[in-house]
Design a protein around this motif. Structure first.
Motif, PDB file in Angstrom:
ATOM      1  N   GLN A  15       5.215 -21.200  58.117  1.00  0.00           N
ATOM      2  CA  GLN A  15       4.307 -20.368  59.206  1.00  0.00           C
ATOM      3  C   GLN A  15       4.488 -18.922  58.662  1.00  0.00           C
ATOM      4  O   GLN A  15       5.486 -18.279  58.386  1.00  0.00           O
ATOM      5  CB  GLN A  15       5.273 -20.700  60.601  1.00  0.00           C
ATOM      6  CG  GLN A  15       5.005 -22.024  61.063  1.00  0.00           C
ATOM      7  CD  GLN A  15       5.375 -21.793  62.618  1.00  0.00           C
ATOM      8  OE1 GLN A  15       6.412 -21.120  62.799  1.00  0.00           O
ATOM      9  NE2 GLN A  15       4.656 -22.515  63.512  1.00  0.00           N
ATOM     10  N   THR A  32      -2.454 -18.042  62.471  1.00  0.00           N
ATOM     11  CA  THR A  32      -3.180 -19.357  62.096  1.00  0.00           C
ATOM     12  C   THR A  32      -4.058 -19.149  60.693  1.00  0.00           C
ATOM     13  O   THR A  32      -3.583 -17.754  60.113  1.00  0.00           O
ATOM     14  CB  THR A  32      -4.438 -19.390  62.917  1.00  0.00           C
ATOM     15  OG1 THR A  32      -5.124 -18.235  63.108  1.00  0.00           O
ATOM     16  CG2 THR A  32      -3.697 -19.552  64.560  1.00  0.00           C
ATOM     17  N   ASP A  33      -4.512 -20.046  60.285  1.00  0.00           N
ATOM     18  CA  ASP A  33      -5.188 -19.960  59.101  1.00  0.00           C
ATOM     19  C   ASP A  33      -6.233 -18.604  58.800  1.00  0.00           C
ATOM     20  O   ASP A  33      -6.309 -17.898  57.911  1.00  0.00           O
ATOM     21  CB  ASP A  33      -6.053 -21.148  58.506  1.00  0.00           C
ATOM     22  CG  ASP A  33      -4.845 -22.252  58.088  1.00  0.00           C
ATOM     23  OD1 ASP A  33      -3.839 -22.023  57.903  1.00  0.00           O
ATOM     24  OD2 ASP A  33      -5.254 -23.414  57.857  1.00  0.00           O
ATOM     25  N   THR A  34      -6.972 -18.753  59.947  1.00  0.00           N
ATOM     26  CA  THR A  34      -8.165 -17.781  60.081  1.00  0.00           C
ATOM     27  C   THR A  34      -7.446 -16.324  60.146  1.00  0.00           C
ATOM     28  O   THR A  34      -7.911 -15.268  59.605  1.00  0.00           O
ATOM     29  CB  THR A  34      -9.177 -17.853  61.155  1.00  0.00           C
ATOM     30  OG1 THR A  34      -8.556 -18.059  62.145  1.00  0.00           O
ATOM     31  CG2 THR A  34      -9.883 -19.246  60.694  1.00  0.00           C
ATOM     32  N   ASP A  70     -12.118 -15.748  67.155  1.00  0.00           N
ATOM     33  CA  ASP A  70     -10.952 -15.545  66.396  1.00  0.00           C
ATOM     34  C   ASP A  70     -10.748 -14.209  65.926  1.00  0.00           C
ATOM     35  O   ASP A  70      -9.548 -13.672  65.992  1.00  0.00           O
ATOM     36  CB  ASP A  70     -11.035 -16.393  65.377  1.00  0.00           C
ATOM     37  CG  ASP A  70     -10.937 -17.874  65.470  1.00  0.00           C
ATOM     38  OD1 ASP A  70     -10.402 -18.427  66.529  1.00  0.00           O
ATOM     39  OD2 ASP A  70     -10.891 -18.610  64.240  1.00  0.00           O
TER      40      ASP A  70
END
Length: 86
Positions: A15, A32-34, A70
């Protein structure tokens, strides 16, 4: 906008977490990934919200509406924590 000096990310057991180089953050921020993608974008250069949107659309299979959501959540969180400078 860009990430202020004094903040970085660390990988803790898979993480990616925002850490302050001096002092502590009030709460842990897990990316998060984005959000990680946006972090890296803002860490390297000055970018606008439009730049962020175009970068997300070019690099993720994501709708414009979801990408804007996002971006808004990311920016709101980073501004509340004093991590982004305009």
């Amino acid at each position: 906008m860009r990430i202020k000096d004094g903040f970085s990310i660390k990988n803790y057991e898979g993480q990616y977490t925002v850490v302050a180089e001096k002092g502590e953050l009030e709460n842990t921020i897990v990316l998060t990934d984005t959000a990680l993608f946006l972090w890296k974008l803002l860490k390297t250069k000055e970018v606008s919200k439009t730049d962020m949107l175009n970068a997300l659309l070019d690099n993720f299979d994501i709708s414009t509406v979801l990408a804007l959501g996002d971006i808004d959540v990311f920016l709101r969180t980073m501004k509340e924590k004093g991590i982004i400078q305009d």
